[in-house]
Write a protein that holds these residues in place. Structure first.
Motif, PDB file in Angstrom:
ATOM      1  N   ALA A  28       0.824  -1.216   0.000  1.00 56.75           N
ATOM      2  CA  ALA A  28       0.000   0.000   0.000  1.00 56.75           C
ATOM      3  C   ALA A  28       0.850   1.253   0.000  1.00 56.75           C
ATOM      4  N   GLU A  49      -7.846  -1.522   1.832  1.00 57.70           N
ATOM      5  CA  GLU A  49      -7.456  -0.292   2.543  1.00 57.70           C
ATOM      6  C   GLU A  49      -8.417  -0.005   3.688  1.00 57.70           C
ATOM      7  N   ARG A  53      -7.727  -0.134   7.752  1.00 56.35           N
ATOM      8  CA  ARG A  53      -8.010   1.026   8.592  1.00 56.35           C
ATOM      9  C   ARG A  53      -8.938   0.656   9.751  1.00 56.35           C
TER      10      ARG A  53
END
Length: 205
Positions: A28, A49, A53
């Motif tokens: 990433a 992603e 998170r």
């Protein structure tokens, strides 16, 4: 167009993350969702992603749930991704994905330049400012030091801008065909164009 993307490489990288989520952070740091060509692959990377998170597992089940929540789940594409052979060394694959992403961005920019120069008839200074801004964004997005192919495309593009500027407001950007109506429709013949002249029967020898 095939030299602008490689779906097998994209699948291999995403598959590698699913089989070993620990490598997600490293990947990433080098790739963005738009670096992937296939929209589904973009959605998968974006879902990864979000899962990262939210500190949730990046695995098949959580990805499926996340993609379904995004309205982007594709069972066939997901099976193709999961059936890809996972790789242990992703560095070369990341470089390839990034390089092809930059080439696509440059190709899009070339089309945009032609539009603003010929169709929109923007002043040369505005076109050059646009090019500088876009090229900066593209080079900032590319972390690969070996940027030769894209650099060659860029130089060729700048030569084309100079040629278009020299033509002024002319819509003829290729070789003059000798026929005004044909010039209007084709903008002139370009290098490498295959030109076929067809006529109805009884139009002469």
């Amino acid at each position: 167009m095939e030299n602008m993307y490689n779906l097998n490489i994209e699948r291999a990288v995403l598959s590698a993350i699913i089989f070993d989520p620990e490598i997600y952070e490293e990947i990433a740091a080098k790739l963005n969702p738009h670096d992937f060509y296939l929209p589904f692959h973009q959605h998968v990377f974006l879902a990864m992603e979000e899962l990262s998170r939210e500190e949730k597992p990046i695995d098949e089940e959580f990805l499926k749930t996340k993609l379904q929540g995004m309205g982007k789940f594709d069972e066939v594409a997901m099976l193709e991704l999961l059936s890809a052979n996972p790789i242990s060394n992703t560095a070369a694959y990341l470089t390839e994905i990034k390089a092809k992403s930059s080439k696509r961005a440059l190709a899009t920019l070339a089309t945009e330049i032609k539009k603003v120069t010929i169709e929109d008839d923007l002043p040369a200074e505005e076109v050059m400012n646009l090019v500088e801004k876009k090229l900066y964004e593209i080079t900032q997005n590319n972390t690969n030091e070996d940027f030769r192919e894209s650099k060659e495309i860029t130089l060729s593009m700048m030569d084309e801008i100079e040629r278009l500027k020299a033509l002024g407001n002319s819509k003829l950007i290729g070789t003059d065909t000798g026929f005004k109506n044909l010039n209007d429709k084709t903008s002139g013949f370009g290098k490498g164009d295959l030109v076929i002249i067809a006529a109805r029967p009884a139009m002469g020898k």
